[in-house]
Write a protein that holds these residues in place. Sequence first.
Motif, short mmCIF file in Angstrom:
data_model
loop_
_atom_site.label_atom_id
_atom_site.label_comp_id
_atom_site.label_asym_id
_atom_site.label_seq_id
_atom_site.Cartn_x
_atom_site.Cartn_y
_atom_site.Cartn_z
N ASP A 1 0.93 -1.17 0.08
CA ASP A 1 0.02 -0.04 0.06
C ASP A 1 1.09 1.26 -0.06
N LEU A 2 2.20 1.09 -0.26
CA LEU A 2 3.36 2.05 -0.13
C LEU A 2 3.64 2.75 0.95
N HIS A 3 2.96 2.28 2.11
CA HIS A 3 3.31 3.11 3.33
C HIS A 3 4.70 2.29 3.61
N SER A 4 5.55 3.02 4.59
CA SER A 4 7.10 2.39 4.66
C SER A 4 7.34 2.47 6.11
N GLU A 5 8.22 1.63 6.81
CA GLU A 5 8.40 1.62 8.03
C GLU A 5 10.01 1.44 8.26
N LEU A 6 10.42 2.12 9.36
CA LEU A 6 11.83 2.08 9.54
C LEU A 6 12.15 1.55 10.92
N ASN A 7 12.82 0.48 10.94
CA ASN A 7 12.97 -0.30 11.97
C ASN A 7 14.56 -0.17 12.65
N LEU A 8 14.55 0.64 13.99
CA LEU A 8 15.75 0.55 14.68
C LEU A 8 16.08 -0.16 15.78
N SER A 9 16.99 -1.05 15.89
CA SER A 9 17.36 -1.97 16.78
C SER A 9 18.57 -1.69 17.65
N SER A 10 18.65 -2.45 18.69
CA SER A 10 19.74 -2.17 19.58
C SER A 10 20.24 -0.81 19.75
N LEU A 11 19.37 -0.22 20.17
CA LEU A 11 19.31 1.46 20.10
C LEU A 11 20.41 1.83 20.86
N GLU A 12 21.19 2.94 20.61
CA GLU A 12 22.16 3.35 21.32
C GLU A 12 21.90 5.01 21.51
N LEU A 13 22.59 5.72 22.59
CA LEU A 13 22.23 7.07 22.56
C LEU A 13 22.52 8.02 21.54
N GLY A 14 23.24 7.41 20.57
CA GLY A 14 23.92 8.35 19.47
C GLY A 14 22.84 8.33 18.41
N ASP A 15 21.83 7.47 18.56
CA ASP A 15 20.73 7.26 17.70
C ASP A 15 19.65 8.37 17.81
N SER A 16 19.63 9.08 18.83
CA SER A 16 18.79 10.03 19.15
C SER A 16 18.85 11.17 17.91
N ALA A 17 17.74 11.33 17.61
CA ALA A 17 17.66 12.24 16.27
C ALA A 17 16.25 12.50 15.74
N LEU A 18 16.29 13.48 14.77
CA LEU A 18 14.89 13.66 14.14
C LEU A 18 15.15 12.60 12.95
N TYR A 19 14.16 11.79 12.54
CA TYR A 19 13.98 11.02 11.46
C TYR A 19 12.86 11.62 10.54
N PHE A 20 13.21 11.79 9.31
CA PHE A 20 12.12 12.29 8.57
C PHE A 20 11.88 11.12 7.23
N CYS A 21 10.58 11.14 6.96
CA CYS A 21 10.25 10.52 5.74
C CYS A 21 9.85 11.45 4.63
#
Lengths: 113, 111
Positions: free
Chosen positions: A71-91
């Motif tokens: 249906d064209l929607h998308s998902e971004l999976n982030l695993s084993s998260l680290e402090l440095g992954d803190s951010a603004l994620y845009f689609c």
Amino acid sequence: DSGVTQTPKHLITATGQRVTLRCSPRSGDLSVYWYQQSLDQGLQFLIQYYNGEERAKGNILERFSAQQFPDLHSELNLSSLELGDSALYFCASSVGQGKTEAFFGQGTRLTVV
Amino acid sequence: GIQVEQSPPDLILQEGANSTLRCNFSDSVNNLQWFHQNPWGQLINLFYIPSGTKQNGRLSATTVATERYSLLYISSSQTTDSGVYFCAVRNYGGATNKLIFGTGTLLAVQP
């Protein structure tokens, strides 16, 4: 309103956890792009899908993965998260590739504690 | 890969002043967009302008593709114009379809 919908808007999670970010593109757009914006790295391209297929990959970590559904929607999976992954994620989405205008969602602000 | 440089990095204006923001890119492009990121983080499309000149109210933009630069003009600035302005390009014939962003111009408009 750009017509690109991202959920959730905010997410706070602990290190080591896994999260899923969701994106619904504008009606009729076949391309979806994911970007990460952190304070020290600016806007970095992660990955692009076109009509369900992966078309381009940036500096996306192996702990991150994405997909675009029929249906064209998308998902971004982030695993084993680290402090440095803190951010603004845009689609972002666009009708096609190349010479087409891209529109961005409001972003998901991820905080890893 | 293609490099995108924006200048100035920071700009402080009094309300009502005019300004010009510049974007230089190192290779041919087939897509150039200007965005405004407001203080809430939202990226707002200003112009899709791979070449030529466009105007939208107090804002206008010009891209001279052959000389590899684009300019964004803001006239009669308002406090709501504050935020970061990004230029983003897509490389003509490049191997990927990604939009490459410049580092932005941080604009503060003071009342």
